[in-house]
Design a protein around this motif. Structure first.
Motif, PDB file in Angstrom:
ATOM      1  N   ASN A 123       0.810  -1.217   0.000  1.00 30.47           N
ATOM      2  CA  ASN A 123       0.000   0.000   0.000  1.00 30.47           C
ATOM      3  C   ASN A 123       0.842   1.266   0.000  1.00 30.47           C
ATOM      4  O   ASN A 123       0.365   2.320  -0.421  1.00 30.47           O
ATOM      5  N   LEU A 124       2.077   1.164   0.498  1.00 32.42           N
ATOM      6  CA  LEU A 124       2.973   2.324   0.552  1.00 32.42           C
ATOM      7  C   LEU A 124       4.385   1.911   0.206  1.00 32.42           C
ATOM      8  O   LEU A 124       4.758   0.724   0.320  1.00 32.42           O
ATOM      9  N   ALA A 125       5.184   2.898  -0.181  1.00 35.48           N
ATOM     10  CA  ALA A 125       6.613   2.694  -0.420  1.00 35.48           C
ATOM     11  C   ALA A 125       7.365   3.894   0.131  1.00 35.48           C
ATOM     12  O   ALA A 125       6.874   5.032   0.057  1.00 35.48           O
ATOM     13  N   SER A 126       8.542   3.652   0.676  1.00 39.77           N
ATOM     14  CA  SER A 126       9.351   4.734   1.241  1.00 39.77           C
ATOM     15  C   SER A 126      10.798   4.578   0.799  1.00 39.77           C
ATOM     16  O   SER A 126      11.248   3.475   0.456  1.00 39.77           O
ATOM     17  N   TRP A 173       5.360  -1.315   2.240  1.00 36.06           N
ATOM     18  CA  TRP A 173       4.604  -1.430   3.481  1.00 36.06           C
ATOM     19  C   TRP A 173       3.151  -1.817   3.202  1.00 36.06           C
ATOM     20  O   TRP A 173       2.587  -1.465   2.176  1.00 36.06           O
ATOM     21  N   SER A 174       2.582  -2.506   4.173  1.00 34.81           N
ATOM     22  CA  SER A 174       1.145  -2.791   4.163  1.00 34.81           C
ATOM     23  C   SER A 174       0.474  -1.918   5.221  1.00 34.81           C
ATOM     24  O   SER A 174       1.139  -1.141   5.922  1.00 34.81           O
ATOM     25  N   LEU A 175      -0.849  -2.051   5.359  1.00 33.13           N
ATOM     26  CA  LEU A 175      -1.591  -1.300   6.363  1.00 33.13           C
ATOM     27  C   LEU A 175      -1.863  -2.111   7.623  1.00 33.13           C
ATOM     28  O   LEU A 175      -2.605  -1.667   8.509  1.00 33.13           O
ATOM     29  N   GLU A 176      -1.241  -3.303   7.712  1.00 38.01           N
ATOM     30  CA  GLU A 176      -1.511  -4.181   8.855  1.00 38.01           C
ATOM     31  C   GLU A 176      -0.311  -4.406   9.753  1.00 38.01           C
ATOM     32  O   GLU A 176      -0.440  -4.997  10.810  1.00 38.01           O
ATOM     33  N   SER A 177       0.862  -3.950   9.338  1.00 41.05           N
ATOM     34  CA  SER A 177       2.065  -4.230  10.118  1.00 41.05           C
ATOM     35  C   SER A 177       2.938  -2.986  10.184  1.00 41.05           C
ATOM     36  O   SER A 177       2.960  -2.167   9.256  1.00 41.05           O
ATOM     37  N   ASP A 178       3.673  -2.877  11.296  1.00 32.24           N
ATOM     38  CA  ASP A 178       4.582  -1.743  11.440  1.00 32.24           C
ATOM     39  C   ASP A 178       5.968  -2.046  10.894  1.00 32.24           C
ATOM     40  O   ASP A 178       6.874  -1.212  11.007  1.00 32.24           O
ATOM     41  N   THR A 179       6.152  -3.226  10.345  1.00 34.65           N
ATOM     42  CA  THR A 179       7.416  -3.594   9.698  1.00 34.65           C
ATOM     43  C   THR A 179       7.175  -3.786   8.210  1.00 34.65           C
ATOM     44  O   THR A 179       6.066  -4.103   7.776  1.00 34.65           O
ATOM     45  N   GLU A 180       8.219  -3.625   7.456  1.00 30.45           N
ATOM     46  CA  GLU A 180       8.104  -3.743   5.990  1.00 30.45           C
ATOM     47  C   GLU A 180       7.721  -5.164   5.592  1.00 30.45           C
ATOM     48  O   GLU A 180       8.150  -6.141   6.226  1.00 30.45           O
ATOM     49  N   ILE A 181       6.926  -5.292   4.553  1.00 30.46           N
ATOM     50  CA  ILE A 181       6.584  -6.617   4.037  1.00 30.46           C
ATOM     51  C   ILE A 181       7.541  -7.039   2.938  1.00 30.46           C
ATOM     52  O   ILE A 181       7.646  -8.227   2.620  1.00 30.46           O
ATOM     53  N   ASP A 182       8.249  -6.094   2.363  1.00 31.85           N
ATOM     54  CA  ASP A 182       9.234  -6.412   1.327  1.00 31.85           C
ATOM     55  C   ASP A 182      10.069  -5.172   1.065  1.00 31.85           C
ATOM     56  O   ASP A 182       9.779  -4.085   1.579  1.00 31.85           O
ATOM     57  N   SER A 183      11.099  -5.330   0.260  1.00 32.14           N
ATOM     58  CA  SER A 183      11.954  -4.199  -0.115  1.00 32.14           C
ATOM     59  C   SER A 183      12.561  -4.477  -1.478  1.00 32.14           C
ATOM     60  O   SER A 183      12.679  -5.632  -1.906  1.00 32.14           O
ATOM     61  N   LEU A 184      12.952  -3.407  -2.148  1.00 33.08           N
ATOM     62  CA  LEU A 184      13.635  -3.532  -3.431  1.00 33.08           C
ATOM     63  C   LEU A 184      15.134  -3.654  -3.184  1.00 33.08           C
ATOM     64  O   LEU A 184      15.639  -3.227  -2.129  1.00 33.08           O
ATOM     65  N   PRO A 185      15.863  -4.237  -4.137  1.00 30.42           N
ATOM     66  CA  PRO A 185      17.323  -4.317  -3.980  1.00 30.42           C
ATOM     67  C   PRO A 185      17.914  -2.939  -3.699  1.00 30.42           C
ATOM     68  O   PRO A 185      17.518  -1.939  -4.298  1.00 30.42           O
ATOM     69  N   SER A 186      18.839  -2.880  -2.778  1.00 27.78           N
ATOM     70  CA  SER A 186      19.366  -1.602  -2.304  1.00 27.78           C
ATOM     71  C   SER A 186      20.122  -0.856  -3.401  1.00 27.78           C
ATOM     72  O   SER A 186      20.881  -1.453  -4.173  1.00 27.78           O
ATOM     73  N   HIS A 187      19.888   0.461  -3.472  1.00 26.16           N
ATOM     74  CA  HIS A 187      20.665   1.321  -4.358  1.00 26.16           C
ATOM     75  C   HIS A 187      22.021   1.584  -3.703  1.00 26.16           C
ATOM     76  O   HIS A 187      22.193   1.442  -2.496  1.00 26.16           O
ATOM     77  N   GLN A 188      22.969   1.996  -4.509  1.00 25.30           N
ATOM     78  CA  GLN A 188      24.303   2.286  -3.991  1.00 25.30           C
ATOM     79  C   GLN A 188      24.471   3.763  -3.643  1.00 25.30           C
ATOM     80  O   GLN A 188      25.596   4.217  -3.441  1.00 25.30           O
ATOM     81  N   CYS A 189      23.361   4.473  -3.586  1.00 25.53           N
ATOM     82  CA  CYS A 189      23.413   5.906  -3.293  1.00 25.53           C
ATOM     83  C   CYS A 189      22.095   6.320  -2.651  1.00 25.53           C
ATOM     84  O   CYS A 189      21.160   5.511  -2.534  1.00 25.53           O
ATOM     85  N   LYS A 190      22.021   7.564  -2.248  1.00 25.65           N
ATOM     86  CA  LYS A 190      20.809   8.097  -1.639  1.00 25.65           C
ATOM     87  C   LYS A 190      19.669   8.134  -2.646  1.00 25.65           C
ATOM     88  O   LYS A 190      19.858   8.521  -3.805  1.00 25.65           O
ATOM     89  N   VAL A 191      18.480   7.728  -2.206  1.00 26.86           N
ATOM     90  CA  VAL A 191      17.271   7.830  -3.030  1.00 26.86           C
ATOM     91  C   VAL A 191      16.500   9.065  -2.558  1.00 26.86           C
ATOM     92  O   VAL A 191      16.078   9.138  -1.399  1.00 26.86           O
ATOM     93  N   ASN A 192      16.346  10.045  -3.437  1.00 25.08           N
ATOM     94  CA  ASN A 192      15.733  11.316  -3.056  1.00 25.08           C
ATOM     95  C   ASN A 192      14.212  11.252  -2.996  1.00 25.08           C
ATOM     96  O   ASN A 192      13.598  11.679  -2.027  1.00 25.08           O
ATOM     97  N   LYS A 193      13.590  10.766  -4.056  1.00 28.89           N
ATOM     98  CA  LYS A 193      12.139  10.673  -4.126  1.00 28.89           C
ATOM     99  C   LYS A 193      11.767   9.395  -4.874  1.00 28.89           C
ATOM    100  O   LYS A 193      12.603   8.772  -5.549  1.00 28.89           O
TER     101      LYS A 193
END
Length: 489
Positions: A261-264, A274-294
C-alpha cells in the motif's frame, strides 16, 4: 463720375525681333559687375561650416529614434499580459501609484529603449541552448528482456487510458467547478496542527480515498494519521532518515490491506514496501548504492520509479522486485519524478536546473525543459489536461510548461526562498499549491497563475505540501517537526 475714372490704360506687348544674344550678354555683364561690387554673393566663394555633433544633438536624435520605434511596437493591451512581459524582462510589474495605462506606457518605453539588446540576448541564448543540447548526449543502457514486454504492456494500457480520458472530457461544468474549487481554496484555514515526530517531518501525502495521511521523518519513522482528526493510526519503523513515503494508486480503494500500500525511500538507498496491517516492511527492493531522493508509483500501480543521487532514475517492477530500467541523462542528482496522467510519459527534475520528459513506451527523451536558473526540486504533471507540467526550483520560482509547445508558458515568482514542492489540485488541476523555505504555503490559480491564498502558520521552512484527492484539504509538513491540515470552515 469723371472722365478720368472711366479711362482704362492698356499695357501693350513688346515684340522682339531677331535673337536674344545681345540681351543675354548685357545681362551677364551686369551680373559680373554686381558680383565685383559685392552686391551678389558667389556660391563658390562662400565659406561653409559643418555643425558639430555635440552630445546634446546626439541625445535629441536618439530620443527621436526611440519615440519612432515606440510608435511602431505592438504592446499587449491586457494588464495581465503586460505584467507577464515586465516580469519576463526582470522589470517591476508595478510601481507605486501606477495604473494599467501607465504600466503599458512603461513597457512600451522599455521595449523601445532596449529592443535591439533584448533581441540580441534572445538570439545568443537560443544559440547557446542549441549548442548545449547538441553537446550533451543522452545515455541509454541496455535493459533486461522483461523491459520490452513492459513497454508493450504500457503502450496498450496508456492508449486505452488516453481514449477514456478524451471520451470523458467535457467543458460544460468546467466553469462552475473551477469557480467553486477556487473559492474553497481562498477560504483555506488551519484546521489542525500536530507534532509529527521528534525530528523534522520531510514528506507528507494524502491517501487516494482522502481519509489517511502518511508522513515521513528524518528519525526513520513513517506514520499514518486519520483525516480530519489527525489521530495516529500506525507507525512504520525504519532505520535511516526517510526522504519520502508515497501511496499505491489503489491503496485504501481496491488494494487489500495486507498487500503493498505504501513505499518509502531513505538516505541509505533502501526502498521499503509497506502494508496497512504491520509496522514492519513486508518487502523491499534491492538496495541502491546511493541516496534515493524521491519515488513515485506509476498510475497503473505495477511499476515504481526512484530518483537517485548518482544522476540516474530507475523503473522497478514491484511484483517481481526487478529493476527494468536504469536511465541516465542529468548531470547532477535527480530530485523528483512525476508520471503523465495517462502513464505514457515520465518527467524528471534534476539539480542541474533541467527537466526531462521521457516516453516510457520507447525509452526516448522527447522534451528538454530548460529555463530555471538553479536546481529543480519538484515536478508535477497536470492530473487531467495531458500537457501541463509544473516545476519548482531553488531560484524561488515555479514554471508552467506546455508539452504541446515544448516550452515554458509562464513563470511564477512564487516565494522568497527555494520552492521545495509544487502540486496541482488532484481532481481537475484547478489550482496549484507551493511550499517554500520562507515558511509559507501559497495557492495559485490555474490557468491565470494569480495568487489565491497565502497560508501562514509554520515557524520554520516548509518541506512538503499535498492536496487531498477530494480537494477538501491541504496538508503541509515542516522543519519545525509539525504537520498542519488546512481546509474550509
Amino acid at each position: 463720375m469723371s472722365d478720368d475714372e472711366d479711362f482704362v490704360s492698356l499695357k501693350r506687348k513688346i515684340v522682339h525681333y531677331g535673337t536674344l544674344d545681345e540681351k543675354l550678354k548685357s545681362s551677364a555683364v551686369s551680373v559680373e559687375k554686381a558680383k565685383l561690387s559685392g552686391n551678389i554673393e558667389d556660391s563658390a566663394l562662400v565659406e561653409t561650416f559643418e555643425l558639430e555633433s555635440d552630445e546634446k544633438t546626439a541625445e535629441l536624435v536618439a530620443e527621436l529614434e526611440r519615440r519612432k520605434r515606440a510608435r511602431t511596437l505592438a504592446v499587449p493591451t491586457v494588464d495581465r499580459e503586460v505584467r507577464a512581459k515586465l516580469r519576463e524582462y526582470d522589470e517591476p510589474i508595478t510601481l507605486f501609484g501606477e495604473g494599467p495605462a501607465e504600466r503599458r506606457i512603461r513597457l512600451r518605453e522599455f521595449l523601445a529603449e532596449r529592443g535591439e539588446e533584448l533581441k540580441t540576448d534572445a538570439k545568443s541564448a537560443s544559440k547557446k541552448a542549441a549548442g548545449t543540447q547538441e553537446h550533451q548526449p543522452t545515455w541509454y543502457h541496455e535493459g533486461p528482456r522483461e523491459l520490452r514486454a513492459a513497454r508493450l504492456w504500457l503502450a496498450d494500457w496508456t492508449i486505452a487510458r488516453a481514449k477514456a480520458r478524451f471520451a470523458g472530457a467535457t467543458s460544460e461544468t468546467r466553469g462552475a467547478r473551477l469557480h467553486e474549487v477556487q473559492q474553497q481554496a481562498r477560504s483555506l484555514t488551519a484546521l489542525c496542527s500536530q507534532i509529527g515526530d521528534t525530528r523534522p517531518v520531510s514528506y507528507c501525502e494524502v491517501s487516494p480515498n482522502s481519509n489517511l495521511l502518511a508522513t515521513s521523518s528524518w528519525s526513520g519513522l513513517c506514520k499514518l494519521w486519520t483525516i480530519p482528526q489527525c489521530d495516529l493510526m500506525l507507525t512504520l519503523r525504519g532505520d535511516y532518515a526517510v526522504g519520502a513515503v508515497v501511496w499505491h494508486p489503489q491503496a485504501t480503494i481496491t488494494q487489500k490491506h495486507n498487500e503493498v500500500n505504501l513505499a518509502s525511500c531513505d538516505v541509505n538507498g533502501s526502498v521499503r514496501l509497506w502494508s496497512l496491517e504491520s509496522d514492519t516492511e513486508i518487502d523491499s527492493l534491492p538496495s541502491h548504492q546511493c541516496k534515493v531522493n524521491k519515488l513515485a508509483f506509476h498510475p497503473c500501480g505495477r511499476f515504481l520509479a526512484t530518483c537517485c543521487s548518482d544522476q540516474s532514475w530507475r523503473l522497478w517492477d514491484v511484483a517481481q522486485k526487478q529493476e527494468l530500467l536504469y536511465q541516465e541523462g542529468h548531470s547532477r542528482a535527480v530530485q523528483d519524478i512525476s508520471f503523465h496522467c495517462d502513464g505514457s510519459l515520465a518527467v524528471t527534475a534534476g539539480l542541474d536546473a533541467y527537466g526531462r520528459v521521457w516516453d516510457l513506451r520507447t525509452g526516448r527523451c522527447v522534451v528538454f525543459l530548460e529555463g530555471h536558473l538553479r536546481g529543480l526540486l519538484s515536478v508535477h504533471c497536470h492530473p487531467s489536461d495531458g500537457y501541463s507540467v509544473a516545476t519548482s526550483s531553488e531560484d524561488h520560482t515555479i514554471r508552467i510548461w506546455d508539452l504541446r509547445k515544448r516550452e515554458c508558458v509562464y513563470t511564477i515568482p512564487a516565494h522568497t526562498g527555494l520552492v521545495t514542492r509544487c502540486r496541482f489540485e488532484r481532481g481537475s488541476g484547478d489550482f496549484i499549491v507551493s511550499a517554500s523555505h520562507d515558511s509559507l504555503i501559497k495557492v495559485w490559480t490555474h490557468p491565470g497563475w494569480m495568487p489565491l491564498a497565502t497560508l501562514v502558520a509554520h515557524e520554520n521552512k516548509v518541506m512538503c505540501v499535498d492536496v487531498s484527492p477530494d480537494s477538501k484539504h491541504v496538508v503541509s509538513c515542516s522543519f519545525d517537526r509539525t504537520f498542519k491540515l488546512w481546509g474550509s470552515e
